[in-house]
Design a protein around this motif. Structure first.
Motif, PDB file in Angstrom:
ATOM      1  N   GLU A  88       5.711  35.003  12.418  1.00  0.00           N
ATOM      2  CA  GLU A  88       7.121  35.258  12.705  1.00  0.00           C
ATOM      3  C   GLU A  88       7.740  35.910  11.477  1.00  0.00           C
ATOM      4  N   VAL A  89       8.465  37.013  11.699  1.00  0.00           N
ATOM      5  CA  VAL A  89       9.104  37.714  10.579  1.00  0.00           C
ATOM      6  C   VAL A  89      10.598  37.789  10.845  1.00  0.00           C
ATOM      7  N   LYS A  90      11.394  37.354   9.868  1.00  0.00           N
ATOM      8  CA  LYS A  90      12.844  37.516  10.002  1.00  0.00           C
ATOM      9  C   LYS A  90      13.445  37.743   8.629  1.00  0.00           C
ATOM     10  N   LEU A  91      14.642  38.305   8.614  1.00  0.00           N
ATOM     11  CA  LEU A  91      15.290  38.578   7.335  1.00  0.00           C
ATOM     12  C   LEU A  91      15.517  37.284   6.574  1.00  0.00           C
ATOM     13  N   ALA A  92      15.213  37.313   5.291  1.00  0.00           N
ATOM     14  CA  ALA A  92      15.514  36.158   4.442  1.00  0.00           C
ATOM     15  C   ALA A  92      17.021  36.133   4.218  1.00  0.00           C
ATOM     16  N   THR A  93      17.610  34.945   4.257  1.00  0.00           N
ATOM     17  CA  THR A  93      19.058  34.853   4.067  1.00  0.00           C
ATOM     18  C   THR A  93      19.364  34.526   2.613  1.00  0.00           C
ATOM     19  N   PRO A  94      20.427  35.116   2.087  1.00  0.00           N
ATOM     20  CA  PRO A  94      20.761  34.878   0.669  1.00  0.00           C
ATOM     21  C   PRO A  94      21.055  33.410   0.404  1.00  0.00           C
ATOM     22  N   LYS A  95      20.482  32.911  -0.688  1.00  0.00           N
ATOM     23  CA  LYS A  95      20.707  31.512  -1.052  1.00  0.00           C
ATOM     24  C   LYS A  95      22.169  31.275  -1.377  1.00  0.00           C
ATOM     25  N   GLY A  96      22.782  32.217  -2.074  1.00  0.00           N
ATOM     26  CA  GLY A  96      24.141  32.007  -2.580  1.00  0.00           C
ATOM     27  C   GLY A  96      25.221  32.271  -1.559  1.00  0.00           C
ATOM     28  N   ASP A  97      24.845  32.501  -0.310  1.00  0.00           N
ATOM     29  CA  ASP A  97      25.830  32.894   0.685  1.00  0.00           C
ATOM     30  C   ASP A  97      26.934  31.867   0.874  1.00  0.00           C
ATOM     31  N   ARG A  98      26.547  30.592   0.966  1.00  0.00           N
ATOM     32  CA  ARG A  98      27.543  29.554   1.246  1.00  0.00           C
ATOM     33  C   ARG A  98      27.728  28.690   0.002  1.00  0.00           C
ATOM     34  N   ASP A  99      27.657  29.312  -1.154  1.00  0.00           N
ATOM     35  CA  ASP A  99      27.624  28.533  -2.380  1.00  0.00           C
ATOM     36  C   ASP A  99      28.810  27.606  -2.544  1.00  0.00           C
ATOM     37  N   GLY A 100      30.017  28.202  -2.647  1.00  0.00           N
ATOM     38  CA  GLY A 100      31.188  27.390  -2.929  1.00  0.00           C
ATOM     39  C   GLY A 100      31.448  26.379  -1.833  1.00  0.00           C
ATOM     40  N   SER A 101      31.613  26.872  -0.604  1.00  0.00           N
ATOM     41  CA  SER A 101      31.986  25.984   0.485  1.00  0.00           C
ATOM     42  C   SER A 101      30.840  25.021   0.800  1.00  0.00           C
ATOM     43  N   GLY A 102      29.613  25.528   0.732  1.00  0.00           N
ATOM     44  CA  GLY A 102      28.471  24.672   1.037  1.00  0.00           C
ATOM     45  C   GLY A 102      28.405  23.511   0.073  1.00  0.00           C
ATOM     46  N   GLY A 103      28.663  23.799  -1.202  1.00  0.00           N
ATOM     47  CA  GLY A 103      28.622  22.741  -2.201  1.00  0.00           C
ATOM     48  C   GLY A 103      29.643  21.667  -1.876  1.00  0.00           C
ATOM     49  N   GLY A 104      30.854  22.115  -1.510  1.00  0.00           N
ATOM     50  CA  GLY A 104      31.919  21.180  -1.189  1.00  0.00           C
ATOM     51  C   GLY A 104      31.535  20.314   0.000  1.00  0.00           C
ATOM     52  N   ALA A 105      31.022  20.974   1.033  1.00  0.00           N
ATOM     53  CA  ALA A 105      30.651  20.245   2.244  1.00  0.00           C
ATOM     54  C   ALA A 105      29.547  19.252   1.917  1.00  0.00           C
ATOM     55  N   GLY A 106      28.639  19.667   1.044  1.00  0.00           N
ATOM     56  CA  GLY A 106      27.550  18.772   0.655  1.00  0.00           C
ATOM     57  C   GLY A 106      28.110  17.521   0.011  1.00  0.00           C
ATOM     58  N   GLY A 107      29.112  17.711  -0.857  1.00  0.00           N
ATOM     59  CA  GLY A 107      29.722  16.563  -1.511  1.00  0.00           C
ATOM     60  C   GLY A 107      30.323  15.626  -0.476  1.00  0.00           C
ATOM     61  N   GLY A 108      31.039  16.208   0.470  1.00  0.00           N
ATOM     62  CA  GLY A 108      31.657  15.405   1.525  1.00  0.00           C
ATOM     63  C   GLY A 108      30.597  14.659   2.307  1.00  0.00           C
ATOM     64  N   GLY A 109      29.514  15.347   2.583  1.00  0.00           N
ATOM     65  CA  GLY A 109      28.424  14.732   3.332  1.00  0.00           C
ATOM     66  C   GLY A 109      27.877  13.530   2.586  1.00  0.00           C
ATOM     67  N   GLY A 110      27.813  13.666   1.274  1.00  0.00           N
ATOM     68  CA  GLY A 110      27.307  12.559   0.472  1.00  0.00           C
ATOM     69  C   GLY A 110      28.173  11.320   0.667  1.00  0.00           C
ATOM     70  N   ALA A 111      29.485  11.526   0.600  1.00  0.00           N
ATOM     71  CA  ALA A 111      30.407  10.402   0.772  1.00  0.00           C
ATOM     72  C   ALA A 111      30.230   9.815   2.174  1.00  0.00           C
ATOM     73  N   GLY A 112      30.155  10.709   3.153  1.00  0.00           N
ATOM     74  CA  GLY A 112      29.982  10.262   4.535  1.00  0.00           C
ATOM     75  C   GLY A 112      28.731   9.410   4.669  1.00  0.00           C
ATOM     76  N   ASN A 113      27.702   9.824   3.962  1.00  0.00           N
ATOM     77  CA  ASN A 113      26.439   9.100   4.042  1.00  0.00           C
ATOM     78  C   ASN A 113      26.592   7.679   3.535  1.00  0.00           C
ATOM     79  N   ALA A 114      27.335   7.548   2.445  1.00  0.00           N
ATOM     80  CA  ALA A 114      27.494   6.226   1.852  1.00  0.00           C
ATOM     81  C   ALA A 114      28.136   5.298   2.880  1.00  0.00           C
TER      82      ALA A 114
END
Length: 129
Positions: A88-114
């Motif tokens: 299967e071949v598909k375009l690689a997606t940029p790692k930094g695409d969702r950097d700022g917002s993704g980081g924030g959401a990740g933080g929120g997810g962490g709290a949610g997990n707790a």
């Protein structure tokens, strides 16, 4: 910002890099590079390895020379049979695409997990490792 120049853009942003999944396990980065060079000049190829098992994880990435259109050609050439296996071949997606917002959401997810940990104790507990 000068959008006319490609300076500082990653191969992902330039759409020169593809993800290749379902690789035959004997294929190494040289084999990957050779195989995909039919679509355009390959500047880099990598097969992701399982460090514990010391074997291929069955997928990798191929970077084509900027402007060669190799990534698009490889995607359009599917289905691709690589040494008897469909890959299967598909375009690689940029790692930094969702950097700022993704980081924030990740933080929120962490709290949610707790909090979720307390609520979920009636579920069967499965250890991952």
């Amino acid at each position: 910002q000068d959008h006319g120049s490609n300076a500082g853009l990653t191969p992902e942003q330039l759409k020169n890099k593809v993800f290749v999944g379902g690789l035959p396990l004997h294929v190494d980065k040289d084999g990957l590079k050779d195989f995909f060079s039919v679509f355009g000049p390959v500047t880099d190829a990598i097969v992701m390895m399982d460090m514990n098992q010391h074997r291929s994880r069955g997928f990798g990435f191929v970077t084509f020379e900027n402007g060669s259109g190799g990534a698009q050609k490889a995607i359009e050439a599917q289905p691709i049979n690589m040494f008897g296996k469909m890959v299967e071949v598909k375009l690689a997606t940029p790692k930094g695409d969702r950097d700022g917002s993704g980081g924030g959401a990740g933080g929120g997810g962490g709290a949610g997990n707790a909090f979720g940990g307390g609520g979920g104790f009636n579920k069967p507990f499965h250890r991952q490792n």
